[in-house]
Design a protein around this motif. Structure first.
Motif, PDB file in Angstrom:
ATOM      1  N   ILE A 129       0.847  -1.203   0.000  1.00 27.03           N
ATOM      2  CA  ILE A 129       0.000   0.000   0.000  1.00 27.03           C
ATOM      3  C   ILE A 129       0.876   1.243   0.000  1.00 27.03           C
TER       4      ILE A 129
ATOM      5  N   ILE B 206       1.190   4.305  -2.735  1.00 26.04           N
ATOM      6  CA  ILE B 206       0.989   5.727  -2.442  1.00 26.04           C
ATOM      7  C   ILE B 206       2.234   6.515  -2.824  1.00 26.04           C
TER       8      ILE B 206
ATOM      9  N   LEU C 222       2.065   7.143  -6.421  1.00 24.70           N
ATOM     10  CA  LEU C 222       1.127   8.216  -6.770  1.00 24.70           C
ATOM     11  C   LEU C 222       1.741   9.578  -6.494  1.00 24.70           C
TER      12      LEU C 222
ATOM     13  N   ILE D 287       1.250   5.945 -13.019  1.00 19.17           N
ATOM     14  CA  ILE D 287       0.285   6.242 -11.966  1.00 19.17           C
ATOM     15  C   ILE D 287      -0.741   5.122 -11.877  1.00 19.17           C
ATOM     16  N   ILE D 288      -1.204   4.651 -13.014  1.00 18.73           N
ATOM     17  CA  ILE D 288      -2.178   3.558 -12.993  1.00 18.73           C
ATOM     18  C   ILE D 288      -1.554   2.325 -12.354  1.00 18.73           C
TER      19      ILE D 288
ATOM     20  N   LEU E  59      -1.498   2.725  -8.701  1.00 16.00           N
ATOM     21  CA  LEU E  59      -2.842   2.507  -8.168  1.00 16.00           C
ATOM     22  C   LEU E  59      -3.099   1.010  -8.024  1.00 16.00           C
TER      23      LEU E  59
ATOM     24  N   PHE F  11      -1.303  -0.368  -5.096  1.00 12.41           N
ATOM     25  CA  PHE F  11      -2.043   0.013  -3.893  1.00 12.41           C
ATOM     26  C   PHE F  11      -3.199  -0.951  -3.656  1.00 12.41           C
ATOM     27  N   GLU F  12      -3.967  -1.189  -4.720  1.00  7.73           N
ATOM     28  CA  GLU F  12      -5.113  -2.081  -4.560  1.00  7.73           C
ATOM     29  C   GLU F  12      -4.657  -3.499  -4.240  1.00  7.73           C
TER      30      GLU F  12
ATOM     31  N   THR G 179     -11.908  -0.123 -12.884  1.00  5.76           N
ATOM     32  CA  THR G 179     -11.286   1.199 -12.775  1.00  5.76           C
ATOM     33  C   THR G 179     -10.023   1.287 -13.628  1.00  5.76           C
TER      34      THR G 179
ATOM     35  N   ILE H  62     -17.514   5.318 -10.641  1.00  2.00           N
ATOM     36  CA  ILE H  62     -17.115   5.021 -12.024  1.00  2.00           C
ATOM     37  C   ILE H  62     -18.020   5.745 -13.010  1.00  2.00           C
TER      38      ILE H  62
ATOM     39  N   LEU I  94     -10.331  10.064 -11.358  1.00  2.27           N
ATOM     40  CA  LEU I  94     -10.305   8.611 -11.228  1.00  2.27           C
ATOM     41  C   LEU I  94      -9.275   8.166 -10.203  1.00  2.27           C
TER      42      LEU I  94
ATOM     43  N   VAL J 298      -2.791  13.623  -3.090  1.00  2.00           N
ATOM     44  CA  VAL J 298      -2.282  12.465  -2.351  1.00  2.00           C
ATOM     45  C   VAL J 298      -1.344  12.931  -1.251  1.00  2.00           C
TER      46      VAL J 298
END
Lengths: 114, 477, 608
Positions: free
Chosen positions: A10, A14, A17, A26-27, A30, A33-34, A85, B124, B143, C591
């Motif tokens: 996690i 962050i 990001l 960035i994706i 993310l 993180f998930e 997402t 979303i 997003l 952030v």
């Protein structure tokens, strides 16, 4: 132990990001993180010496010690949401590339403040 | 007895059908919104179990006064806004149906993870709708931040599950109340941050400026009015009824809400584009309502929420329409725009004055009530902040209104000849919608009992509807 | 019974004026006249209703003497000014809405003065504020409306906080009962008093909240400036009266530090009033625009009224109540006269005008009588009220206040004379040769106002009788009259005798004038001085920089406008900072802030 790994992921997400300016990166942050979040959720359901929460012909009554199935169900849902997402994010990335010719947020710039 | 799950299921079904039958998308959307609005009027309060599993093991829908107000506002405004701007649909009809389902689910659900799912669904659809302005970098920003926020919400939720073993709202509220709240600062804070990203609290609202400032006359009011209302209802549900806050966390978060109010209003003061002014006003109002929910004043927060939703629907519709038809929403370029559009102008003025809280409009009633409520709880600094915010809000709203009504440079008498020559068209569907919403604001201001009776008991706890369960869940025993 | 009908009828009248204006603009303007005159008639006839109560919707009203008096003044000003409305209908941006808002704000003031609980008071206060805010930008300045609204809002919000505080302490909102528990606790009473009177201060235009007055009154449409200056400013006096009389301030501050017998809190406000007098006078002396000049004089006169109300004694209080009436009609008359000039010539800049007496003698006479009253010269009404105020101040030993009041009076000779000499007297410009005299509808209210100013200067008995009733209701000794003589501690004033002397002197000068040789009229440019011919009429008319030597004395004065403008700009900059810090297209910024808040609050919670 696993929980620390989850939290580590996690934090890495962050950090990503905070510091990355490339949209794809960035994706990816993310997603990391998930990922860490999901690992953490599963680890919450851990029960010492528990077996998989599936009723089979051998393990077929309630008196046995199972691990908690609820977090696993939550994680399944969370993975799917993360998938949706990410797909949307990548679609945006493509549109941004088509519009601005670059995937770097620093080069794209924002509105002028005034 | 109609089961309110239909409010969620029917729009979802229609959304899937509309993907198959693409040609009838818009008709299905209108049908869906009308159906939902009609269904809302036939519902009864109570607890509705989904899937046959009794709570707290299974998911249930809770329809108390709070939720009833929520779905009334959401469905009603969704219908009016959609009908006002049908020409802007552009293929978003399926997304809008899913959004409608998601928003209803947000307010109706009684389970925290179910809430997470609906949060993500609604978010979303919001990301997709925010791309309507073709400014994809802002939609992308939204997003990323939205996903981060929901992730933090889930994190906090899992910590709570690990401690208490339940995901049901009513059950959790009982179990948490029995524990010293100062031990639970981290998960409560994480859940707060997760919701705060959508509720637009400083400093989690970095996405708002980019997204709201490019909206057209359909997406703008949807975001500022319907989405904002839905998210705030969720916020109120969680923080006024489910999660008890200790003094330290409560004070810090109320301070954060108050800072949001001030920052939003002050930022609006320096802006000249209409949509930017309105979006900062939205941020400020969200901060105010969140602070009220956190202080425990649920009833007055709901009143202020209703006022904000009604006003912003009108304001953003007019602003979006101005931007769409003239190409700009700069106040200087649009001087005297209301000369040819007096009805829309009067509606805009009524909405703005109601937002500021001037008497004869509903905003005054809600402002009076919230001030009385805050004073009653012996909080003497929050009213100062709120009143300061009101002064600032009044300044920039009056400045904008004066520019839009009476054109002309300083020192010259205002004349019709100075009005902007940009071609502004406001469709009659919009004008009718604006009239309907303004009339509601006026009735609320002059005969407040009409609206108040429908809002009473919005502060009722979940506990009165759902009995608490005290089972231990470990290992399936 | 009649009064609730008046209030409701005025609101309905506003709507009907709008509808009538849609059919015919002039008829809509006449409708405003009809409705406001009707309201005046009902008020005058309904004097016996004083003491009754009534309710409309959820609001409660009570007819008090002071409410009746204030609304009488207000409706009189509105009614007289409404005669002028029809002449600007075709030039107004939104004539129908103007008529609507005109009557709407009048209805709001009526509701305000008759309110019996604090929330009703506040509701109507705000109604008047926002309905007048939308009339002002139809004139010369949009910024004026924003400044007016902002400063008014600061006052209203402070008063709202005060109302909430009072409700928390006493549990009731009824005006007569709500302040009772405050008598015991001087500290809370001080806080409530200062916060509550803020709306009054901002509305009267007391230093440092005066900056909106010249902007709004100077730039508003010509038919609304008289209402703003003569009427709406008095609303502030009403709140000031309430704070002092109903609190009641003197009892609540019994134990505080006293200066010459006046509690410190009230003395501080009186100082502000005195500064307003001096400031208004000095700023008025240097104005180049006739309307701004009269607006600054309203600032000065507001100071007089405030000081008198705060004194709450036999003489000064009566003086300020009377000055309320006198200033209302005199200021309205002065603004109306300038409006006539503006109607015919299209400008109010003093340097562009001159010699108007040759074309509009009645307007000249109106303006002359109005400024004589404003300057406080007998035999007009303004003299009586200023005399009473200064008597009271001197009696109490408040020498600095009396000095400020004197300075205001003398200074007012200077600034009222300036438009008289520059606009009405002097040489008529060639481009104004063709001007016609004022229309009949404009003549009527000017004549009425002249008669009123003169009458109440000579025979103030009726007026002082009402004021006496107000004083009795407030618990102070009423001003005493025997026959036509006003009795005061340091002397008496028999206005009828004063008028006789003036009239006698006037008669003698009239006889001398008629008997003497008439002057010979020559053209303006037919003159010759030291081998130079005059080539432009402007040089021959002394209008610009009228008091240049005096103005040079205070040329580099510190400016409240600049100070408040700087504060407003700081807010603007703060907004830009917020925008730059928190709002960006990059997620990294948010952030970052999220992490900061998360860490701070968690660690802070762990520490506690």
């Amino acid at each position: 132990m696993i929980q620390y790994a989850g939290i580590m992921l996690i934090l890495i997400g962050i950090y990503g990001l905070l510091t990355q300016s490339n949209i794809i990166k960035i994706i990816v942050s993310l997603n990391i993180f998930e990922l860490g979040l999901n690992v953490f959720i599963i680890s919450v359901g851990f029960v010492r010496e528990g077996i998989a929460p599936i009723l089979t012909s051998v393990n077929n009554h309630n008196g046995l010690v199972f691990v908690d199935p609820l977090p696993q169900a939550l994680v399944l849902t969370a993975i799917v949401i993360g998938l949706g997402t990410t797909a949307l994010g990548l679609a945006f990335a493509r549109s941004i590339y088509r519009q601005h010719g670059t995937l770097n947020l620093d080069e794209i710039g924002g509105p002028s403040n005034g | 007895m109609v089961n309110p799950v239909l409010l969620i299921a029917l729009p979802l079904l229609l959304a899937f059908v509309s993907i198959v039958f693409k040609a009838y998308k818009n008709n299905l959307l209108v049908f869906g919104t009308l159906l939902n609005a009609g269904l809302v009027l036939t519902l009864n309060k109570g607890q509705y179990i989904i899937g046959g599993f009794q709570p707290p093991f299974g998911i249930n829908l809770v329809l108390d006064d709070f939720a009833l107000t929520g779905i009334l506002i959401i469905n009603g405004l969704f219908l009016v806004i959609t009908l006002m701007s049908l020409e802007k649909l552009e293929g978003f009809a399926s997304v809008l149906l899913v959004a409608l389902a998601g928003l209803n689910g947000l307010v109706l659900t009684g389970d925290l993870f179910n809430l997470f799912v609906f949060l993500e669904i609604t978010a979303i659809t919001a990301y997709i709708l925010s791309s309507a302005s073709k400014e994809y970098r802002y939609a992308f920003n939204y997003l990323v931040l939205g996903t981060l926020g929901s992730g933090l919400y889930l994190f906090g939720l899992i910590v709570l599950y690990a401690v208490f073993g339940t995901l049901n709202m009513a059950d959790l509220s009982v179990k948490m109340a029995a524990v010293d709240a100062s031990q639970l600062v981290l998960p409560s804070l994480l859940i707060f941050i997760g919701l705060a990203v959508e509720v637009k609290i400083l400093p989690f609202n970095g996405w708002v400026k980019g997204v709201y400032s490019g909206t057209n006359s359909l997406v703008g009011p949807l975001f500022a009015s319907v989405y904002a209302a839905g998210m705030l209802f969720v916020f109120g549900r969680i923080f006024a009824q489910v999660i008890p806050l200790g003094t330290y966390l409560r004070t810090s978060l109320v301070v954060l809400g108050a800072l949001t109010l001030l920052a939003g209003e002050v930022a609006a003061l320096s802006k000249t584009r209409i949509r930017e002014i309105l979006l900062y006003s939205s941020i400020g109002q969200s901060g105010l309502i969140a602070a009220l929910f956190l202080s425990g004043l649920v009833f007055v927060a709901v009143m202020q929420l209703v006022n904000n939703a009604l006003s912003k629907a009108i304001l953003f519709t007019v602003a979006g329409q101005m931007a769409d038809s003239t190409g700009t929403d700069e106040g200087e370029e649009l001087q005297g725009a209301f000369l040819e559009h007096k009805i829309a102008g009067v509606g805009f003025t009524i909405a703005a004055l109601s937002l500021i809280g001037l008497p004869l409009f509903y905003g005054f009633i809600s402002k009076m009530n919230l001030l009385f409520g805050i004073f009653y709880s012996d909080n003497y600094w929050l009213p100062v902040v709120i009143l300061l915010g009101t002064v600032i809000e009044g300044t920039y709203m009056v400045r904008l209104l004066v520019k839009l009504w009476t054109p002309g440079d300083e020192g010259i008498v205002s004349e019709k000849a100075f009005a902007t020559e940009r071609p502004l068209t406001i469709q009659s569907s919009k004008v009718m919608g604006i009239v309907v919403l303004s009339v509601v604001l006026l009735i609320g201001g002059l005969l407040p009992a009409v609206i108040q009776d429908n809002l009473t008991d919005s502060g009722s706890l979940l506990d009165e509807v759902t009995p608490a369960y005290l089972f231990d869940l470990k290992g399936g025993q | 019974m009649t009064f609730d009908i008046v209030v409701i009828l005025m609101f309905l009248g506003a709507f009907s004026a709008y509808l009538i204006s849609k059919a015919s603009l002039k008829a809509g303007a006449y409708a405003t006249t009809v409705f406001s005159l009707g309201a005046l008639a009902v008020l005058l006839m309904g004097r016996s209703e004083i003491g009754s109560e009534f309710s409309v919707l959820f609001m409660n009203f009570e007819v008090t003497v002071i409410g009746w008096y204030f609304s009488g003044v207000m409706v009189l000003v509105y009614a007289m000014t409404s005669f002028f409305n029809s002449f600007w209908m075709d030039k107004m941006m939104y004539p129908g809405s103007y008529n609507f808002l005109y009557l709407f704000s009048l209805a709001g003031t009526l509701g305000l003065f008759f309110a019996s609980d604090l929330i009703t008071l506040f509701i109507f206060w705000e109604v008047v504020v926002w309905s007048s805010t939308f009339i002002i930008p139809m004139g010369k300045s949009r910024r004026a409306a924003v400044v007016y609204y902002t400063i008014s809002s600061i006052g209203s919000m402070a008063t709202l906080y005060g109302i909430m505080l009072v409700y928390r302490i006493s549990g009731t909102l009824v005006i007569q009962e709500a302040f009772v528990p405050l008598k015991e606790d001087p500290l809370t009473a001080t806080v409530v008093f200062v916060i509550f009177v803020m709306a009054g201060l901002t509305k009267i235009g007391i230093f440092p909240f005066h900056i909106w007055l010249p902007l709004a009154h100077g730039s508003a449409p010509h038919t609304f400036s008289p209402v703003l200056s003569g009427g709406l400013v008095k609303m502030g006096a009403f709140i000031a009266y309430m704070s002092v009389a109903i609190l009641p301030a003197y009892e609540a501050f019994e134990g505080s530090l006293k200066i010459m017998g006046i509690p410190l809190q009230l003395y501080f406000l009186m100082i502000l009033g005195a500064i307003s007098i001096v400031l208004g006078t000095l700023m008025a002396i240097k104005q180049e625009d006739a309307k701004k000049l009269i607006a600054y004089s309203s600032v000065a006169n507001g100071g007089y009224i405030l000081i008198g109300i705060l004194m709450m004694d036999q003489l000064s209080f009566a003086g300020s109540m009377m000055h309320l009436f006198n200033h209302a009609i005199a200021s309205a008359a002065a603004f109306l006269a300038i409006a006539v000039v503006a109607y015919r010539t299209g400008t109010t800049k003093i340097s562009e005008l001159g010699g108007m007496i040759h074309r509009m003698p009645l307007t000249y006479l109106t303006y002359l009588i109005a400024i004589i009253s404003l300057a406080g010269i007998p035999p007009m009404g303004g003299f009586v009220s200023k005399w009473l105020i200064i008597q009271g101040l001197a009696d109490r030993g408040l020498m600095f206040m009396a000095l400020a009041a004197f300075f205001g009076s003398i200074g007012s000779f200077l600034y009222v004379f300036r438009p008289l000499a520059a606009v009405f007297l002097g040489q008529l410009k060639p481009e104004h040769e063709h001007l016609k005299s004022e229309p009949l509808m404009m003549k009527i209210p000017m004549v009425i106002l002249m008669v009123l100013i003169l009458y109440f200067g000579v025979l103030p008995k009726w007026l002082l009788g009402i004021i006496g009733e107000i004083q009795v209701a407030a618990g102070i000794e009423p001003v005493m009259m025997s026959g036509n003589t006003i009795l005061a501690v340091n002397g008496v004033l028999n206005t009828l005798n004063v008028f006789m002397i003036f009239g006698f002197g006037f008669l003698i000068s009239l006889i001398i004038f008629l008997l003497m040789q008439k002057s010979r009229r020559v053209g303006l440019m037919d003159t010759y001085t030291s081998a130079e011919f005059i080539y432009t009429p402007e040089l021959y008319h002394y209008a610009g920089a009228f008091y240049a030597p005096f103005e040079r004395l205070y040329q580099n004065h510190p400016s409240v406008e600049k100070f408040l403008g700087a504060i407003a700009w700081k807010f603007h900059e703060l907004g830009t900072v917020v925008n730059a810090l928190f709002f960006s297209h990059k997620p990294a910024v948010t952030v970052f802030w999220t992490s900061v808040i998360l860490v701070m609050i968690t660690l802070g919670g762990a520490g506690i």
